[in-house]
Structures are given as structure tokens and as C-alpha cells.
Design an enzyme around this catalytic site. Sequence first.
Site, PDB file in Angstrom:
ATOM      1  N   SER A  72      -1.340  -5.280 -18.973  1.00  0.00           N
ATOM      2  CA  SER A  72      -2.183  -5.238 -17.773  1.00  0.00           C
ATOM      3  C   SER A  72      -3.584  -4.821 -18.197  1.00  0.00           C
ATOM      4  O   SER A  72      -3.866  -4.694 -19.386  1.00  0.00           O
ATOM      5  CB  SER A  72      -1.595  -4.273 -16.755  1.00  0.00           C
ATOM      6  OG  SER A  72      -1.522  -3.003 -17.331  1.00  0.00           O
ATOM      7  N   LEU A  73      -4.446  -4.628 -17.245  1.00  0.00           N
ATOM      8  CA  LEU A  73      -5.832  -4.286 -17.547  1.00  0.00           C
ATOM      9  C   LEU A  73      -6.175  -2.938 -16.940  1.00  0.00           C
ATOM     10  O   LEU A  73      -5.671  -2.590 -15.875  1.00  0.00           O
ATOM     11  CB  LEU A  73      -6.771  -5.333 -16.941  1.00  0.00           C
ATOM     12  CG  LEU A  73      -6.733  -6.737 -17.530  1.00  0.00           C
ATOM     13  CD1 LEU A  73      -7.523  -7.700 -16.656  1.00  0.00           C
ATOM     14  CD2 LEU A  73      -7.303  -6.726 -18.936  1.00  0.00           C
ATOM     15  N   ALA A 127       0.833  -1.201   0.000  1.00  0.00           N
ATOM     16  CA  ALA A 127       0.000   0.000   0.000  1.00  0.00           C
ATOM     17  C   ALA A 127       0.870   1.255   0.000  1.00  0.00           C
ATOM     18  O   ALA A 127       0.628   2.199  -0.750  1.00  0.00           O
ATOM     19  CB  ALA A 127      -0.914  -0.011   1.218  1.00  0.00           C
ATOM     20  N   LYS A 176     -11.218 -12.494 -11.628  1.00  0.00           N
ATOM     21  CA  LYS A 176      -9.875 -11.913 -11.641  1.00  0.00           C
ATOM     22  C   LYS A 176      -9.103 -12.576 -10.511  1.00  0.00           C
ATOM     23  O   LYS A 176      -9.276 -12.243  -9.335  1.00  0.00           O
ATOM     24  CB  LYS A 176      -9.923 -10.403 -11.461  1.00  0.00           C
ATOM     25  CG  LYS A 176      -8.548  -9.779 -11.629  1.00  0.00           C
ATOM     26  CD  LYS A 176      -8.657  -8.291 -11.837  1.00  0.00           C
ATOM     27  CE  LYS A 176      -7.332  -7.629 -12.149  1.00  0.00           C
ATOM     28  NZ  LYS A 176      -6.150  -8.144 -11.517  1.00  0.00           N
ATOM     29  N   CYS A 214       1.551 -22.024  27.658  1.00  0.00           N
ATOM     30  CA  CYS A 214       1.116 -22.393  29.000  1.00  0.00           C
ATOM     31  C   CYS A 214       1.623 -23.804  29.230  1.00  0.00           C
ATOM     32  O   CYS A 214       1.412 -24.688  28.400  1.00  0.00           O
ATOM     33  CB  CYS A 214      -0.408 -22.368  29.077  1.00  0.00           C
ATOM     34  SG  CYS A 214      -1.038 -23.246  30.521  1.00  0.00           S
TER      35      CYS A 214
HETATM   36  S1  IVH Z   1      -6.475 -11.147 -18.899  1.00  0.00           S
HETATM   37  C1  IVH Z   1      -4.334  -8.179 -21.541  1.00  0.00           C
HETATM   38  N1  IVH Z   1      -7.896 -12.621 -17.237  1.00  0.00           N
HETATM   39  O1  IVH Z   1      -4.808  -9.455 -13.866  1.00  0.00           O
HETATM   40  C2  IVH Z   1      -5.068  -9.108 -20.693  1.00  0.00           C
HETATM   41  N2  IVH Z   1      -6.038 -11.394 -16.404  1.00  0.00           N
HETATM   42  O2  IVH Z   1      -4.564  -6.565 -14.181  1.00  0.00           O
HETATM   43  C3  IVH Z   1      -4.497  -9.320 -19.360  1.00  0.00           C
HETATM   44  N3  IVH Z   1      -5.629 -11.674 -14.016  1.00  0.00           N
HETATM   45  O3  IVH Z   1      -1.669  -9.436 -15.381  1.00  0.00           O
HETATM   46  C4  IVH Z   1      -4.815 -10.578 -18.733  1.00  0.00           C
HETATM   47  N4  IVH Z   1      -7.291 -13.057 -13.640  1.00  0.00           N
HETATM   48  O4  IVH Z   1      -2.202 -11.373 -13.825  1.00  0.00           O
HETATM   49  C5  IVH Z   1      -6.848 -11.787 -17.391  1.00  0.00           C
HETATM   50  N5  IVH Z   1      -9.198 -13.953 -15.840  1.00  0.00           N
HETATM   51  C6  IVH Z   1      -8.168 -13.129 -16.018  1.00  0.00           C
HETATM   52  C7  IVH Z   1      -7.329 -12.752 -14.938  1.00  0.00           C
HETATM   53  C8  IVH Z   1      -6.270 -11.869 -15.182  1.00  0.00           C
HETATM   54  C9  IVH Z   1      -6.274 -12.409 -13.100  1.00  0.00           C
HETATM   55  C10 IVH Z   1      -4.469 -10.808 -13.740  1.00  0.00           C
HETATM   56  C11 IVH Z   1      -3.289 -11.023 -14.651  1.00  0.00           C
HETATM   57  C12 IVH Z   1      -3.027  -9.691 -15.282  1.00  0.00           C
HETATM   58  C13 IVH Z   1      -3.697  -8.767 -14.337  1.00  0.00           C
HETATM   59  C14 IVH Z   1      -4.108  -7.512 -15.064  1.00  0.00           C
END
Ligand code: IVH
Length: 702
Positions: free
Chosen positions: A114-115, A66, A147, A463
Site C-alpha cells: 500500500s502507500l 467509515a 490515485k 403518481c
Molecule cells: S502504486 C507500492 N499508483 O492505491 C505501490 N497505486 O494506497 C502501490 N492506486 O493499492 C501502488 N492509483 O490500489 C499506485 N496510480 C496509482 C494508483 C494506485 C490507485 C491504489 C492501489 C493501491 C493503493 C495504495
Amino acid sequence: MVVRNRLQFPVPTAAIVSYPLVILLLPMSAKSATQSVGREIEALRDKIRYHEHRYYVLDEPEISDADFDLLMQELKKLEAAHPELVTPDSPTQRVGGKPREGFAKAQHSSPMLSLDNAYNEQELRDWIRRVYELSGKNKVEFVCELKLDGMSLALTYSGGQLARGLTRGDGTTGEEVTSNVRTMPTVPLRIDQKKLGAAGLPPDFEVRGEVIMPIKAFQRLNEEREQQGLSRAANPRNAAAGSIRVLDPSIVAERRLDFFAYFLLRDGTALFPNHSESLDALERAGFKVNPHRLRTADVEKVLDFINRMEAQRDKLGYEIDGIVIKVDSTQMWRQLGFTGKAPRWAIAYKYAARSAVTRIEDILVQVGRTGKLTPLAALRPVPIGGTTVKRATLHNQDEIDRLGVKIGDWVLVERGGDVIPKIVKVVEDKEHPRGTRSFRFPTHCPECGGKVVRAEGEADHRCVNAKCPAKLRESLLHFASRGVMNIEGMGEALVNQLADHGLVKDVADIYSLSADKLLSLERVGKKSAENLLREIENSKKLPLERVILGLGIRFVGERTAELLAEHFGSMDAFMNAGLDELQQVTEVGPRVGEAITEYFSEPRNRELVERLRKAGLQFAGQKKHRGTKLAGKTFVLTGTLPNLSRDEAKKLIENEGGKVSGSVSKKTDYVVAGSDAGSKLDKARDLKIAVVDEDGLRTMLG
Ligand code: IVH
């Protein structure tokens, strides 16, 4: 605030620690103001690089995730206000972290991205609207997935065989962890032609997915680490990420990692016209694909899935931190493209943080089965993720010292993989407000008044009174629990009543309970008494390993009990074994061996075992006949064997009475080397230890 994966560089929700604002009191020229911001940015970058190194390279973070997120957020903010100061080497300019030394590095076929995140319904609806706009459609099929909160991995298959496992690394280059991946039971090592054909897969392809540590495995790991005097892993994600990067695959094999596949590629692009087809194909090919998924074009159903899964979150057995919503059509993926580091065709809907700030009102002490005293923080009740949290564990004195907590402090509490929520840290800007006081362990047991001791070199206070009622209650609960003697209905309330009324003074007394005795208790009716007696009767059929486990001998957990039962084949052989013989059992070292001999050296314990025998419990087991071809020989495995995974080779060796060790020493008899064998092979040559290949091993096994 969620403590999240640093690889994602997420946008934090709410700040808990506020960093001091730079207040410029003196009038300054625009140029010198920029210079001073420049210095601030550079200092912040250095700080972030330092913590990244500690986290990724050394595996020894100094600050919480964090706090790290906050530093990153601060830097992003400053850079956003001064885009002219952004440099390509800024920590904000890459997808993830640096691969650590010790593994070979390799390029990904296409970047591991990443997402983008949505934190509420509106943000999700905005994203969906953009998908409609960009695709020119007003109906789009989506796939909703969990996720998973772990670490992403890319697996390359060539000719249907697992050829390579790569961590995400910085998104472009990852670490080759193939030998570790091979230890994971949910990763197929090879898929035969027929299966590939049935799944519609070519022999060469790539699978991406998440490696996770199930909550049970995480708890077990932490128990073991605690027993060994090591620090606890912070959460299942860190434990999974750490485990996949352990340099010794035989250790990885014991971590019970799991892999869920969620992407199928060939030459860096999707293989099927729809993502849902990829998932189905992966499943048919033998990969573990998470069963909780939904294909729908109905936005309301997407929202319903999000809510339903959030309600089930605690029952999954592994951690998730949201839902990933992906456009189903992979053709549309190309059309939608990317924004910076994330695709436009997918989004992560993040669940609300499962942490909160509250105050420690008191620190109580709980006494466990082995007499261990656990400090528990009594918290000002605070809602976290759907439940009201009133207690958090503090584990032991070392943990209290590490956190520096006092009664009256404001703390950040997190609900995660642990059974009881835990305290992450003292909230700094409220640190030690007026009226805080230090906690000291009691010198006498709060349950029985018995003496409390902390043995030399141990983290725990105990104890020492053998008759402590708290120990009795906890040992009864352990004995009756599902994984042990499985006596349903013998929960906390009943155990308390039985103990308080003196009906049960040890676990053997359970077997002399009668309907009359049970009916003498409040709130126990005829029906429940009958049920309970039936459950008790049924427990007598459970195998020897459960009885051994039920005794509650220190350090003897599920796996050890199993190995002991298998080795000795009877309670008698087990209880009469000396230290040397006990140590013949795989995974039993001097510490466990001593705990066992100590247990049986106590006449009271032997008496108890005799009463269990009279009650009719299973004292005879199946002596699993292990061969003796490799008896007394110690092996070390290194490199990748052509046909056997590490785990398989280890099992074969152990089945013939051999031992597999993680490192080469003078005590090693044979080193089994495969391709890409590393330093262990060099060391074997130095020490002139016999080296064999897989064929050689097979010859020895006959
Ligand atoms: S799709 C470009 N599907 O979340 C697409 N990711 O924030 C990226 N993750 O690095 C991956 N569950 O480690 C996908 N069902 C899922 C997922 C997933 C977890 C993680 C993954 C990625 C991260 C992105």
C-alpha cells in the site's frame, strides 16, 4: 471522513463518532490494568474480524466503511500504547483482507503494497525532503499520477498472452479472477511480437494497475439494481471490487469495468531504469495508461498538478481520491526501500474528504418522468469539495427506513459517483435530537394532486395521473437530453417555460414549435430561437434507437433500445410486436416486454408515435441481420477458451441468433467448456447436456 478502501487501512482524518473512553474509577494494579486492556483489545479484534468476514467473504457489510475505519483506528491506538500486546494475528498486522471462497488463490510475484499518505502540502514536502536526504540528491525526478479509486489487480502475461489475473487479496496471496479479467475490454488478451518489440517489452512480464467502474457504468448498475428491487452499490469502488469478484464472468462482462495500468514488473522487480519509461512502454503495448500524468523535478509543479487535478476531479468520469507521487528512477527505488508495508519511493497525496455532517431541514418529494416520487433531503447548506450542497437523495421509502432518518436529524452526507449527494448515515451521537419528526410519503402527488400508489413488491411510490405536469417536464428533458434526441438548449428553464405556457403538452409538440411561439417566451431572443429550431430539425436525423429511447418506456434504457431497433428494424414492427416476439430480443424478459406492450396498448401513446412519424423522425432502422444458425439455442460458457474471450464468444453466439445464459439448467442446449471449467461442466454432465469446446463452437458457427 472519507469512506475508503478497507484494503488500505488508512489513517482517518476526523472522527465523527466518538467511542466511549474506558474510565477506570477504581485504583488498579498495573498488571490488572494491562489485563483489562488486553481483554478490550481482543474484543475489538474479534469485532473487526467479524466485520472483515462480512465485507470480504460474504460481501454483506453490516457497518459503513467509515465506522470500520474507526474500529481499526481504535485498535491501532490501543496497540501503539501497549506494543507488548501486539500479536501476529491481529487485524492490524496484514496488508489487506482475506480472499473469499470460490476463487483459487495464488501467490504474488512480490507483495502488493500500500502507500503512505500525505494529507497536506507540508506532509508532502516532508516526504520529498526525506527522499532528498536518503538519496543524497537535491534534485529528483518525480512522476505524478492520479490515485484511481478502485481495486488493484496484477496481470501476468506469458508469451505475450494474458495468463493470469490476481486480485490483491492480503497483499501476498490474491484471488485468481482471470476469467473475469478477460471480460474487460481495456485489458489486452494478447500482445503480438511486433508490438512487444516496439514497446521494448519481453514476452513474459507482469502489469499492475487499478480496476475501476466509470461513474456512468456505476449509475447504470444502480438504476438496474433498483429496478430489480436490489440494494444500491455504495460507491464506484465497492462496485468495481464487488464486480471483479462476481463468480459468473458473463455478469462481469456487463459491468463495464475499466483497467488502468500503472506498474510494470518482471520477476517481481521493475523492468526499466525509469518508471515513466514503464508507463510509456505499457501504453505502446496497448494498455490503458492514464493520460493525466506528469514527470517533473520541480516541487511547485507537483503541487500545481495536485491542485489542477482536484479542480478537474468532477469532470473525469471516474473517481479519484488523490494523487500518487512516485520517484521516477527505479534504481533509486532500491536505494530508498520500504517502511513496513509501503515503499519510501512513493506517496499518496489524499484529497480532502468529500463528505460533511449537516442537518436535514426538510424532506421534499420530486416527481420523475415515469411518475416515480423521489424523496429529497433539504439540507442545511454545507460546503463539500468545492460546492455547496443543499440537497441529498433518499431514493425511496426502503432507503429512509434503512437509514432510519427523520427530519431534523444530523447526517453524514457524501458526494460521490451519484448525481446527487447521498446520505450515508445518521450521526449517532446526535441521533434524533429534540424536534425531529418522521417522514411519510404523501398520498397525493405534490405536483398535480393525483393519487400516489406503491405497487405490491415495488420500492417506489408513483403518481398515477397520466397528465401530471411533472411527468411532462421530466419526459421532455429526457427526450431532449444528449444521449437521446440531443436537442441542445432545451434545458430545464426552457422546458419549464414551454410547459407552463402550454406550448408543449407532449414530446411530439416539440416538432410544431415555431419561431413565433418561441419568441413569445421571456428571455428567448431571435438568435436562440433560431438555434433551437435548428437543433430540433437536426434531431430528426437521429436513428430509430434514439426515437425508441426517447419515448421513455419504463425499463427501456440505451442498450435495450439499441437491441430493439436492431431486432425489429422499424418502429412499426416494434410497436406491433406481441409479448412473445419482444422476448425473442436478447435481454428482453417478461418485465421489459410487458412494459412495452402496456405502453403501446394506450391509444394516447400510439397517437403520439404517429405524430412523431408525421414530424419526420426516423422510423426505419437498420435491421441488423443476425444469422440463424444457432436460433433458439441456449448456451452456457465455462472455463477459459483458448482463443476467445467470454465476450467474443458471447457475441459470436448472439450474432447467430443464440442466447447465452449464466447458469446451466434443463433449458441449456450446449455448454461450451474451456480449460479450468468448474461446477457448470459437472452440472452439464449430470443433466446430460451436450458439451463442446471452442473448435466445436466454431464448427457450429460455420
Ligand atoms: S502504486 C507500492 N499508483 O492505491 C505501490 N497505486 O494506497 C502501490 N492506486 O493499492 C501502488 N492509483 O490500489 C499506485 N496510480 C496509482 C494508483 C494506485 C490507485 C491504489 C492501489 C493501491 C493503493 C495504495
